[in-house]
Design a protein around this motif. Structure first.
Motif, PDB file in Angstrom:
ATOM      1  N   ASN A  52       0.853  -1.176   0.000  1.00  0.00           N
ATOM      2  CA  ASN A  52       0.000   0.000   0.000  1.00  0.00           C
ATOM      3  C   ASN A  52       0.898   1.238   0.000  1.00  0.00           C
ATOM      4  OD1 ASN A  52      -1.515   2.297   1.017  1.00  0.00           O
ATOM      5  ND2 ASN A  52      -3.161   0.829   1.395  1.00  0.00           N
ATOM      6  N   LYS A  53       0.855   1.985  -1.088  1.00  0.00           N
ATOM      7  CA  LYS A  53       1.735   3.148  -1.252  1.00  0.00           C
ATOM      8  C   LYS A  53       1.376   4.287  -0.300  1.00  0.00           C
ATOM      9  CE  LYS A  53       2.349   2.205  -6.144  1.00  0.00           C
ATOM     10  NZ  LYS A  53       2.079   2.705  -7.497  1.00  0.00           N
ATOM     11  N   ASN A  54       0.114   4.376   0.115  1.00  0.00           N
ATOM     12  CA  ASN A  54      -0.295   5.466   1.011  1.00  0.00           C
ATOM     13  C   ASN A  54       0.387   5.391   2.365  1.00  0.00           C
ATOM     14  OD1 ASN A  54      -1.967   6.686  -0.815  1.00  0.00           O
ATOM     15  ND2 ASN A  54      -3.841   5.797  -0.006  1.00  0.00           N
ATOM     16  N   ASP A  55       0.400   4.202   2.950  1.00  0.00           N
ATOM     17  CA  ASP A  55       0.999   4.081   4.284  1.00  0.00           C
ATOM     18  C   ASP A  55       2.232   3.181   4.296  1.00  0.00           C
ATOM     19  OD1 ASP A  55      -0.270   1.676   3.938  1.00  0.00           O
ATOM     20  OD2 ASP A  55      -1.631   1.896   5.626  1.00  0.00           O
ATOM     21  N   ASN A  56       2.745   2.836   3.119  1.00  0.00           N
ATOM     22  CA  ASN A  56       3.971   2.034   2.986  1.00  0.00           C
ATOM     23  C   ASN A  56       3.902   0.696   3.704  1.00  0.00           C
ATOM     24  OD1 ASN A  56       5.351   3.883   1.328  1.00  0.00           O
ATOM     25  ND2 ASN A  56       5.887   5.101   3.119  1.00  0.00           N
ATOM     26  N   ASN A  57       2.732   0.082   3.731  1.00  0.00           N
ATOM     27  CA  ASN A  57       2.549  -1.222   4.375  1.00  0.00           C
ATOM     28  C   ASN A  57       2.598  -2.343   3.357  1.00  0.00           C
ATOM     29  OD1 ASN A  57       2.267  -0.646   7.084  1.00  0.00           O
ATOM     30  ND2 ASN A  57       0.082  -0.302   6.935  1.00  0.00           N
ATOM     31  N   TYR A  58       3.238  -3.431   3.734  1.00  0.00           N
ATOM     32  CA  TYR A  58       3.246  -4.653   2.928  1.00  0.00           C
ATOM     33  C   TYR A  58       2.453  -5.707   3.681  1.00  0.00           C
ATOM     34  CZ  TYR A  58       4.773  -9.091   0.984  1.00  0.00           C
ATOM     35  OH  TYR A  58       4.789 -10.349   0.437  1.00  0.00           O
ATOM     36  N   GLU A  59       1.611  -6.437   2.955  1.00  0.00           N
ATOM     37  CA  GLU A  59       0.913  -7.593   3.518  1.00  0.00           C
ATOM     38  C   GLU A  59       0.960  -8.698   2.480  1.00  0.00           C
ATOM     39  OE1 GLU A  59      -3.488  -9.078   5.028  1.00  0.00           O
ATOM     40  OE2 GLU A  59      -3.005  -6.939   5.110  1.00  0.00           O
ATOM     41  N   LYS A  75       6.442  -2.478   7.361  1.00  0.00           N
ATOM     42  CA  LYS A  75       6.741  -1.242   6.670  1.00  0.00           C
ATOM     43  C   LYS A  75       8.250  -1.217   6.485  1.00  0.00           C
ATOM     44  CE  LYS A  75       3.190   1.837   8.424  1.00  0.00           C
ATOM     45  NZ  LYS A  75       2.910   3.179   8.891  1.00  0.00           N
ATOM     46  N   HIS A  76       8.729  -0.448   5.505  1.00  0.00           N
ATOM     47  CA  HIS A  76      10.171  -0.275   5.341  1.00  0.00           C
ATOM     48  C   HIS A  76      10.760   0.240   6.652  1.00  0.00           C
ATOM     49  CE1 HIS A  76      14.045   1.157   3.975  1.00  0.00           C
ATOM     50  NE2 HIS A  76      13.713   2.374   4.387  1.00  0.00           N
ATOM     51  N   ASN A  77      11.895  -0.305   7.026  1.00  0.00           N
ATOM     52  CA  ASN A  77      12.623   0.109   8.224  1.00  0.00           C
ATOM     53  C   ASN A  77      11.793  -0.079   9.499  1.00  0.00           C
ATOM     54  OD1 ASN A  77      14.623   1.088   9.859  1.00  0.00           O
ATOM     55  ND2 ASN A  77      14.330   3.227   9.303  1.00  0.00           N
ATOM     56  N   SER A  78      11.160  -1.259   9.591  1.00  0.00           N
ATOM     57  CA  SER A  78      10.371  -1.569  10.781  1.00  0.00           C
ATOM     58  C   SER A  78      10.434  -3.066  11.059  1.00  0.00           C
ATOM     59  CB  SER A  78       8.921  -1.120  10.604  1.00  0.00           C
ATOM     60  OG  SER A  78       8.283  -1.931   9.636  1.00  0.00           O
ATOM     61  N   LEU A  79       9.581  -3.506  11.948  1.00  0.00           N
ATOM     62  CA  LEU A  79       9.545  -4.920  12.321  1.00  0.00           C
ATOM     63  C   LEU A  79       8.877  -5.762  11.244  1.00  0.00           C
ATOM     64  CD1 LEU A  79       8.495  -4.644  16.075  1.00  0.00           C
ATOM     65  CD2 LEU A  79      10.793  -4.999  15.149  1.00  0.00           C
ATOM     66  N   TYR A  95      13.907  -3.984   5.548  1.00  0.00           N
ATOM     67  CA  TYR A  95      14.116  -2.776   4.752  1.00  0.00           C
ATOM     68  C   TYR A  95      13.718  -3.135   3.330  1.00  0.00           C
ATOM     69  CZ  TYR A  95      16.847  -1.925   8.908  1.00  0.00           C
ATOM     70  OH  TYR A  95      17.235  -1.802  10.218  1.00  0.00           O
ATOM     71  N   LEU A  96      12.940  -2.270   2.665  1.00  0.00           N
ATOM     72  CA  LEU A  96      12.394  -2.599   1.357  1.00  0.00           C
ATOM     73  C   LEU A  96      12.482  -1.399   0.424  1.00  0.00           C
ATOM     74  CD1 LEU A  96      10.610  -4.585  -0.423  1.00  0.00           C
ATOM     75  CD2 LEU A  96       8.648  -3.403   0.554  1.00  0.00           C
ATOM     76  N   ASN A  97      12.869  -1.668  -0.825  1.00  0.00           N
ATOM     77  CA  ASN A  97      12.840  -0.682  -1.888  1.00  0.00           C
ATOM     78  C   ASN A  97      12.016  -1.293  -3.018  1.00  0.00           C
ATOM     79  OD1 ASN A  97      13.290   0.870  -4.170  1.00  0.00           O
ATOM     80  ND2 ASN A  97      15.448   1.211  -3.729  1.00  0.00           N
ATOM     81  N   MET A 148      18.187   4.522   3.510  1.00  0.00           N
ATOM     82  CA  MET A 148      16.979   5.151   2.946  1.00  0.00           C
ATOM     83  C   MET A 148      16.079   5.670   4.052  1.00  0.00           C
ATOM     84  SD  MET A 148      15.833   2.523  -0.074  1.00  0.00           S
ATOM     85  CE  MET A 148      14.208   3.237  -0.171  1.00  0.00           C
ATOM     86  N   GLU A 149      15.420   6.756   3.785  1.00  0.00           N
ATOM     87  CA  GLU A 149      14.433   7.292   4.731  1.00  0.00           C
ATOM     88  C   GLU A 149      13.107   6.625   4.551  1.00  0.00           C
ATOM     89  OE1 GLU A 149      14.610   9.430   7.375  1.00  0.00           O
ATOM     90  OE2 GLU A 149      16.751   9.231   7.078  1.00  0.00           O
TER      91      GLU A 149
END
Length: 149
Positions: A52-59, A75-79, A95-97, A148-149
């Motif tokens: 989800n590009k709005n909140d940078n969440n992957y499921e 999310k990128h740079n999270s658990l 971490y994801l790009n 990356m930020e």
């Protein structure tokens, strides 16, 4: 009547074109290593799901060799969190790009660490980078993604 149907159709078309979900399917050569480099080898890893590009969440799902996690969230740079029913397990950091289809996972969950290395977890992260087929590539991807930020 035709005008109303056209407006509805146009509205639906615009909404579908502006979808904020992106399908992610990364299945490329990956490389696993420890911070002290006593473990350093190629590994098979894949991510398949929705970003989800709005909140940078992957499921979606995560597979590491023959170990499959049917539902992971991050999310990128999270658990990196795995769910099995109501059981929640933190596997480590991720971490994801999505633009370059790159990721780096730092495994800190003791039982997963042992499954992947056949060694006891000693508070040292086990890093998996993709796409990478050498230690140098894996380290470079991990460092770039962490910056990356």
């Amino acid at each position: 009547m035709k005008r109303i149907i056209f407006v509805i159709f146009l509205g639906l078309f615009v909404l579908s074109a502006c979808s904020n979900n992106e399908k992610i399917e990364i299945s490329s050569p990956s490389y696993m290593f420890c911070e002290d480099y006593k473990i350093s080898k190629e590994i098979e890893v894949s991510l398949k799901g929705d970003f989800n590009k709005n909140d940078n969440n992957y499921e979606g799902s995560l597979s590491i060799n023959e170990i499959n996690f049917k539902k992971v969230l991050f999310k990128h740079n999270s658990l990196l969190i795995s769910y099995e029913g109501s059981e929640r397990t933190v596997l480590g950091d991720i971490y994801l790009n999505t633009l370059d289809n790159q990721f780096a996972i730092v495994i800190t969950e003791p039982s997963l660490y042992k499954q992947l290395t056949n060694e006891e977890y000693n508070n040292e992260g086990l890093i998996i980078s993709s796409p990478a087929s050498s230690l140098e590539e894996a380290r470079s991807i991990e460092e770039n993604l962490k910056a990356m930020e």
